[in-house]
Scaffold this active site. Sequence first.
Site, mmCIF file in Angstrom:
data_model
loop_
_atom_site.group_PDB
_atom_site.id
_atom_site.type_symbol
_atom_site.label_atom_id
_atom_site.label_comp_id
_atom_site.label_asym_id
_atom_site.label_seq_id
_atom_site.Cartn_x
_atom_site.Cartn_y
_atom_site.Cartn_z
ATOM 1 N N SER A 48 7.743 9.485 11.448
ATOM 2 C CA SER A 48 6.652 10.429 11.167
ATOM 3 C C SER A 48 6.950 11.741 11.878
ATOM 4 C CB SER A 48 5.347 9.847 11.710
ATOM 5 O OG SER A 48 4.384 10.853 11.849
ATOM 6 N N LYS B 40 7.007 6.165 16.969
ATOM 7 C CA LYS B 40 7.700 6.860 15.874
ATOM 8 C C LYS B 40 8.935 7.582 16.422
ATOM 9 C CE LYS B 40 5.460 5.457 12.401
ATOM 10 N NZ LYS B 40 6.126 4.761 11.298
ATOM 11 N N SER C 229 0.841 -1.206 0.000
ATOM 12 C CA SER C 229 0.000 0.000 0.000
ATOM 13 C C SER C 229 0.873 1.253 0.000
ATOM 14 C CB SER C 229 -0.894 -0.039 1.255
ATOM 15 O OG SER C 229 -1.737 1.068 1.327
ATOM 16 N N TYR D 191 1.226 5.678 18.550
ATOM 17 C CA TYR D 191 1.841 5.978 17.253
ATOM 18 C C TYR D 191 3.020 6.940 17.433
ATOM 19 C CZ TYR D 191 2.132 7.414 12.339
ATOM 20 O OH TYR D 191 2.579 7.675 11.065
ATOM 21 N N THR E 50 -2.524 8.582 1.364
ATOM 22 C CA THR E 50 -2.402 7.125 1.220
ATOM 23 C C THR E 50 -3.632 6.468 1.839
ATOM 24 O OG1 THR E 50 -1.341 6.902 3.367
ATOM 25 C CG2 THR E 50 0.129 7.252 1.468
#
Length: 319
Positions: free
Chosen positions: A173, A203, A42, A199, A234
């Site tokens: 990120s 990261k 992806s 997250y 995305t």
Amino acid sequence: MDKTVVPGYSKIGPLVRRAWWPDDPAPDSLAGRHVVVTGASSGLGRATVIGVARLGATVHMLGRNQDRLGDSAGLVRRALASTGSPAADLSTAVCDVSDLDSVHAYAEDLRGRLDRVHALVHVAGVLPPERTESAQGHELVFATHVLGPFLLTHLLRPLLRDDGDARVVWVSSGGMYTRALDASDPQAEHSEWSGSDAYARTKRMQVALAQMWADRLRTDHVAVHSMHPGWANTPGVTDALPGFVKLTAPILRTAEQGADTIVWLTAAAPASVAAGSSGAFWSDRRPRSTSFLPARKEPPGERAKLWDKVTTAVGVRPH
Ligand SMILES: NC(=O)c1ccc[n+]([C@@H]2O[C@H](COP(=O)([O-])OP(=O)(O)OC[C@H]3O[C@@H](n4cnc5c(N)ncnc54)[C@H](OP(=O)(O)O)[C@@H]3O)[C@@H](O)[C@H]2O)c1
């Protein structure tokens, strides 16, 4: 531009910065080289595969699901054909990077088939709506962003060393700027879990671990980088953050723009600034600061604590 966020992270970033950024890699810079890309089914992973395949690499596409990988490989082939590039040399393999057994099995298989790998690109990422656990019972975001990539880096180290000019790229990120490195409760076992916390925390860990790996792999002539891709449109972003995409759609980067620095770091010539700056944190082909606010500076001793917890969880002790 990064401090003001929107100009640096949106598609304005590459549009402005490309006037000054370093040259594109030579068109055949990855010919004869093997590149392993996780999250290849992806978004940015697939865009990375397209970018490195166009430069001549043999690409090993890793994902969780064979059908999605097959579809993704088909899209890569069509993308190359549409620009008149030579046919892509691709293979696909199911490897769930959150599952340490799956990572061991994949690495063992690859070591049996290849004697060197030029680049390992850690793209796979998740932002689940609720706390879930990996096959070994680790919190899923930590397992996917930290434990699996750490183990895969360790297990592929002999193949990377034998390339003589190899790269490991961790796709982190800009969200990592919102957290200082904190290894006290990496799986949210003693605190309330939130997806955005998990997250950003992991990261930030990726950036610290990339620097620690850079120190360890320098003598193996393996450069290790982390980077942030900005905001790219995305499926992952559309699924996890539909409100954000609604607001920002006109200024989001394409997946190709998000993957540009990943491809550039993977293919940069051995004498280039990229190859010579192991341990740096990149965006739009330049090293960037890893923290802007004093409160986000790394507490002393936190790295050692993180290394210890990760190596204990994955059961390996890299020197
Ligand atoms: N897009 C952005 O703006 C942005 C910004 C900052 C950072 N990033 C980072 O960029 C990376 C790619 O994100 P994306 O936006 O391209 O998201 P995406 O479209 O959701 O792609 C994520 C990929 O990771 C794979 N994946 C997830 N868990 C996996 C696992 N356990 N094992 C193997 N593969 C797994 C997914 O496979 P499936 O097909 O099986 O789901 C998918 O191929 C992530 O690390 C993300 O944190 C993206």
